[in-house]
Design an enzyme around this catalytic site. Structure first.
Site, short mmCIF file in Angstrom:
data_model
loop_
_atom_site.label_atom_id
_atom_site.label_comp_id
_atom_site.label_asym_id
_atom_site.label_seq_id
_atom_site.Cartn_x
_atom_site.Cartn_y
_atom_site.Cartn_z
N GLY A 61 2.68 5.67 -12.32
CA GLY A 61 2.29 7.07 -12.19
C GLY A 61 1.03 7.49 -12.92
O GLY A 61 0.70 8.67 -12.94
N TRP A 100 -2.18 7.01 -12.26
CA TRP A 100 -3.22 7.60 -11.40
C TRP A 100 -2.81 9.01 -10.96
O TRP A 100 -3.64 9.92 -10.95
CB TRP A 100 -3.47 6.70 -10.19
CG TRP A 100 -4.40 5.55 -10.49
CD1 TRP A 100 -4.65 5.00 -11.73
CD2 TRP A 100 -5.20 4.83 -9.56
NE1 TRP A 100 -5.54 3.98 -11.60
CE2 TRP A 100 -5.90 3.84 -10.29
CE3 TRP A 100 -5.38 4.91 -8.19
CZ2 TRP A 100 -6.77 2.94 -9.68
CZ3 TRP A 100 -6.25 4.00 -7.57
CH2 TRP A 100 -6.94 3.04 -8.31
N ASP A 110 5.38 4.65 -3.47
CA ASP A 110 5.50 3.30 -4.03
C ASP A 110 6.85 2.71 -3.66
O ASP A 110 7.82 3.44 -3.43
CB ASP A 110 5.35 3.32 -5.55
CG ASP A 110 4.95 1.95 -6.11
OD1 ASP A 110 3.78 1.80 -6.52
OD2 ASP A 110 5.78 1.03 -6.12
N ASP A 164 8.34 0.98 1.19
CA ASP A 164 7.33 -0.05 1.40
C ASP A 164 6.30 0.46 2.40
O ASP A 164 6.63 0.70 3.57
CB ASP A 164 8.01 -1.33 1.90
CG ASP A 164 7.08 -2.53 1.90
OD1 ASP A 164 5.86 -2.34 2.02
OD2 ASP A 164 7.59 -3.66 1.79
N ASP A 169 -3.81 1.69 -5.54
CA ASP A 169 -3.72 0.66 -6.58
C ASP A 169 -2.69 -0.38 -6.16
O ASP A 169 -2.14 -1.09 -6.99
CB ASP A 169 -3.34 1.31 -7.92
CG ASP A 169 -3.69 0.43 -9.11
OD1 ASP A 169 -4.62 -0.38 -9.00
OD2 ASP A 169 -3.04 0.55 -10.16
N LYS A 216 -7.88 -1.03 -4.53
CA LYS A 216 -7.95 -2.21 -5.39
C LYS A 216 -8.03 -3.47 -4.53
O LYS A 216 -7.26 -3.63 -3.58
CB LYS A 216 -6.73 -2.29 -6.31
CG LYS A 216 -6.70 -3.57 -7.14
CD LYS A 216 -5.91 -3.44 -8.40
CE LYS A 216 -4.43 -3.47 -8.18
NZ LYS A 216 -3.69 -3.39 -9.45
#
Length: 225
Positions: A64, A66, A97, A113, A138, A178
């Site tokens: 958490g 970000w 997430d 997912d 990320d 990322k």
């Protein structure tokens, strides 16, 4: 027996690096859940991506940090509490997430997912057709150590993030993603160049020197043929 000793040495070295890391100490001092907050902070301060009033989607959000950074950016300055971790929020932040996520006030969280259609549809439903200003990702898969397999998993997540951005970003919006240097990196840069008018790779100072991670930032969607 030697393997166990080596493992202990590695763990001890990691723990020492972690405890003496200036970003870890800063995160503890400033109330962030992880040092990763400072990676996004550096990217944002260089490119000025995040502004109050925006709709932001945070992919791979756990634990958490970000979302915490964006949430503080959205705290109304006119109230004299700019940067507040709680209270009124000038903007919309949706986090997603696979892992559990300790609630952050004002942040809508979806657990699931991102690779599954059902979960992606939940995210679309929450976005509700509104144009997204910034997508931050990320996301990273569980790495196996087999480079060809790992690079394919990384690429798949990045491709899904780009596809989501193409479908939901406003024309001048941005995607922060990322990625990892190594096999497949140049193909992901090309994917970004095909998708965005401006592409910039950034390796924040807060990324560990030993890490191969970097971040690709795409701004301004290109029209898809």
């Amino acid at each position: 027996m030697k393997i166990k000793t080596k493992s202990k040495k590695v763990n001890k070295a990691w723990l020492h690096d972690h405890l003496t890391d200036p970003y870890v100490k800063l995160a503890q001092k400033e109330g962030y859940r992880a040092r990763a907050a400072y990676k996004l902070k550096e990217i944002d301060e260089e490119l000025h991506l995040l502004k109050p009033g925006q709709l932001v989607v945070d992919l791979g959000a756990a634990p958490g940090a970000w979302s915490q950074y964006v949430r503080r950016k959205f705290a109304p300055k006119e109230a004299g509490v700019g940067g507040a971790a709680v209270g009124e929020l000038n903007g919309t932040l949706i986090a997603l997430d696979l892992l559990d996520f300790e609630p952050i006030e004002g942040v809508r969280f979806i657990q699931g997912d991102f690779r599954e259609d059902e979960v992606l549809q939940q995210l679309r439903d929450v976005v509700g057709g509104r144009p997204v200003d910034v997508v931050i990702s990320d996301m990273a898969p569980n790495l196996s150590g087999i480079e060809s397999s790992d690079s394919a998993r990384v690429a798949h997540l990045v491709e899904l993030a780009v596809e989501f951005a193409q479908n939901h970003l406003r024309p001048d919006g941005a995607l922060v993603c990322k990625v990892f240097h190594g096999s497949g990196y140049s193909q992901l840069v090309e994917l970004f160049k095909r998708s965005f008018r401006v592409v910039k790779p950034i390796k924040p100072k807060a990324s560990r020197d030993k890490s191969s991670e970097t971040f690709l930032v795409g701004r301004g969607l290109k029209l898809q043929a």
